[in-house]
Motif scaffolding. Structure first.
Motif, mmCIF file in Angstrom:
data_model
loop_
_atom_site.group_PDB
_atom_site.id
_atom_site.type_symbol
_atom_site.label_atom_id
_atom_site.label_comp_id
_atom_site.label_asym_id
_atom_site.label_seq_id
_atom_site.Cartn_x
_atom_site.Cartn_y
_atom_site.Cartn_z
ATOM 1 N N UNK A 273 0.796 -1.230 0.000
ATOM 2 C CA UNK A 273 0.000 0.000 0.000
ATOM 3 C C UNK A 273 0.831 1.284 0.000
ATOM 4 N N UNK A 274 2.106 1.205 0.368
ATOM 5 C CA UNK A 274 2.962 2.392 0.394
ATOM 6 C C UNK A 274 3.861 2.508 -0.829
ATOM 7 N N UNK A 275 3.715 1.568 -1.755
ATOM 8 C CA UNK A 275 4.500 1.625 -2.987
ATOM 9 C C UNK A 275 3.557 1.804 -4.166
ATOM 10 N N UNK A 276 3.758 2.886 -4.882
ATOM 11 C CA UNK A 276 2.975 3.191 -6.070
ATOM 12 C C UNK A 276 3.878 3.026 -7.295
ATOM 13 N N UNK A 277 3.279 2.749 -8.424
ATOM 14 C CA UNK A 277 4.063 2.614 -9.655
ATOM 15 C C UNK A 277 3.295 3.261 -10.801
ATOM 16 N N UNK A 278 4.047 3.776 -11.758
ATOM 17 C CA UNK A 278 3.430 4.447 -12.910
ATOM 18 C C UNK A 278 4.362 4.353 -14.104
ATOM 19 N N UNK A 279 3.773 4.422 -15.291
ATOM 20 C CA UNK A 279 4.567 4.410 -16.521
ATOM 21 C C UNK A 279 4.964 3.023 -16.959
ATOM 22 N N UNK A 280 6.115 2.948 -17.646
ATOM 23 C CA UNK A 280 6.555 1.693 -18.248
ATOM 24 C C UNK A 280 6.949 0.626 -17.239
ATOM 25 N N UNK A 281 6.996 0.984 -15.955
ATOM 26 C CA UNK A 281 7.378 -0.015 -14.941
ATOM 27 C C UNK A 281 6.202 -0.885 -14.515
ATOM 28 N N UNK A 282 4.988 -0.538 -14.955
ATOM 29 C CA UNK A 282 3.847 -1.285 -14.411
ATOM 30 C C UNK A 282 2.827 -1.707 -15.464
ATOM 31 N N UNK A 283 1.918 -2.554 -15.015
ATOM 32 C CA UNK A 283 0.847 -3.072 -15.863
ATOM 33 C C UNK A 283 -0.485 -2.503 -15.385
#
Length: 444
Positions: A273-283
């Motif tokens: 819950x404290x780690x967000x991801x955005x862009x080419x690193x995620x699905x």
């Protein structure tokens, strides 16, 4: 609140600029291994082709701008480890070698992607280059000046645009791809045939349905590309095979797809819950199928980076999913697509039908008009639109943005026939060609 951002291209830049406004009291630290931020890699071919003369125009932000907003910019710092339980990260200063350890309350992974580099014999020879960042762009331009025979490996958007740029500069160009069509992820055969014919008419060698087995060289420099079907003399090779997410740092700590893309929910939150991801690193959710998919596009990245910032403290705005909408201009042809091709839908075991419109963009009584080819793919049972492609010498690519909205809102092909579009002879016909697709599908 301490916020750590790892990576600062599109998603990272969007996240930082939004967080600086939303959380003025937060301590935002950005770790970026390059010496620049926000480089538009989709402009590399334009830079190589001379359309864009100053590469600085391909940057829309800078470390200085983000610092003025209040972010601490740790440029030329490579994060080497993350401990999600202890909420710590370790980074190395690439200039001095010094190692630093930092803590965070919230972590945003915007580490992007990196070109796929297959373990092919001879791949370390000189003049075999990648096409992703600012340094790559400059390297390609410098080496292309001295090169006569250039081979591009990979017939996606970047590869295709580079082939056009090199051909326009009078180079002998070979395009290699293991698929039997160019742009096969984005377009069906009736569209790709037009692009292939255009290249062949201009002297480009198309080595499609061929896989690179080996690079041969002399004096440490590449001279030949060996495929499953033949050999191609080359003094410069550009690899555009595809991308993989840069997520090794979190392997085993958050849920991922098989390719390493971090799975995020509609708030850009990972399984931690404290780690967000955005862009080419995620699905993210791919609306045509409703499943998570890896779709590395700059447009997705800036939206996701903005949402990661806005949802960091409180869940406020949901991500609407993506259709993977994209466009490309090849010589005189304006091409765009959204959602699934008919080929992709069939491979996904979706029962689909399609309707293809061959029409002129304006009434024939006008002084000029251009043919347009539109294809709309829809599910046979539900009649839900799942994909579309358009091509014309007239720029009608915005019609694909319209169809992207249709897919996002689960519209049917029948509804498309009666959507309210304006008519004005300068621009279109009384029945817009999008309407015509819907009407023809009703009668088919």
């Amino acid at each position: 609140m301490k916020i750590a951002v790892i990576g600062c291209t599109h998603a990272g830049t969007a996240a930082v600029s939004n967080m600086a406004k939303l959380y003025p009291d937060a301590e935002i630290t950005v770790y970026e291994k390059n010496d620049n931020v926000s480089f538009l890699s989709c402009g590399i071919a334009l830079y190589v082709g001379g359309v864009v003369e100053d590469a600085q125009g391909l940057f829309y932000s800078s470390p200085g701008e983000l610092e003025k907003m209040g972010a601490a910019m740790k440029m030329r710092h490579a994060v080497t480890a993350i401990d999600s339980k202890a909420k710590t990260l370790t980074a190395q200063n690439l200039e001095t070698g010094e190692e630093v350890v930092d803590t965070y309350d919230k972590l945003i992974m915007t580490t992007g992607s990196w070109p796929i580099i297959p373990p092919i014999e001879g791949i370390n020879l000189e003049n075999i280059v990648l096409s992703k960042n600012y340094q790559h762009a400059n390297t390609i331009i410098d080496k292309a000046k001295e090169s006569k025979k250039i081979t591009v490996v990979g017939a996606g958007y970047i590869g295709i645009e580079l082939v056009e740029a090199f051909e326009s500069y009078g180079k002998e160009v070979t395009l290699i791809d293991s698929e039997d069509r160019v742009l096969s992820k984005y377009l069906d055969a009736e569209y790709t045939e037009v692009v292939e014919t255009e290249f062949e008419n201009r002297g480009v060698t198309l080595a499609l349905g061929e896989t690179v087995k080996q690079f041969k060289g002399e004096n440490g420099k590449v001279t030949k590309v060996v495929t499953t079907h033949g050999e191609y003399e080359s003094d410069l090779v550009v690899l555009c095979i595809g991308f993989k997410p840069n997520t090794e740092l979190l392997k085993g700590q958050v849920e991922m797809l098989d390719n390493g893309a971090i799975i995020v929910n509609e708030y850009m939150q990972s399984s931690n819950e404290d780690i967000f991801a955005a862009g080419d690193s995620c699905a993210i959710r791919y609306n045509p199928t409703g499943k998570h998919a890896y779709i590395p596009l700059a447009t997705n990245a800036v939206r996701m980076g903005t949402l990661a910032a806005r949802n960091l403290v409180k869940k406020t705005i949901k991500y609407m999913g993506t259709q993977g909408t994209s466009g490309i201009k090849i010589y005189d042809q304006n091409i765009a697509s959204t959602g699934m091709t008919e080929t992709a839908a069939s491979l996904a075991d979706m029962n689909v039908k399609s309707i293809t419109i061959l029409e002129n963009d304006r009434p024939e009584f006008m002084p000029t008009y251009e043919p347009v080819t539109l294809k709309v793919v829809y599910e046979e049972e539900t009649r839900r639109i799942v994909g579309a492609q358009v091509m014309s010498k007239a720029d009608l690519t915005q019609s694909i943005n319209t169809l992207s909205v249709c897919i996002q809102n689960s519209m049917t092909i029948d509804e498309l026939g009666f959507v309210d579009f304006f008519f004005q002879p300068h621009y279109n016909k009384p029945w817009n060609f999008l309407n015509q697709a819907g009407l023809q599908a009703i009668h088919s």
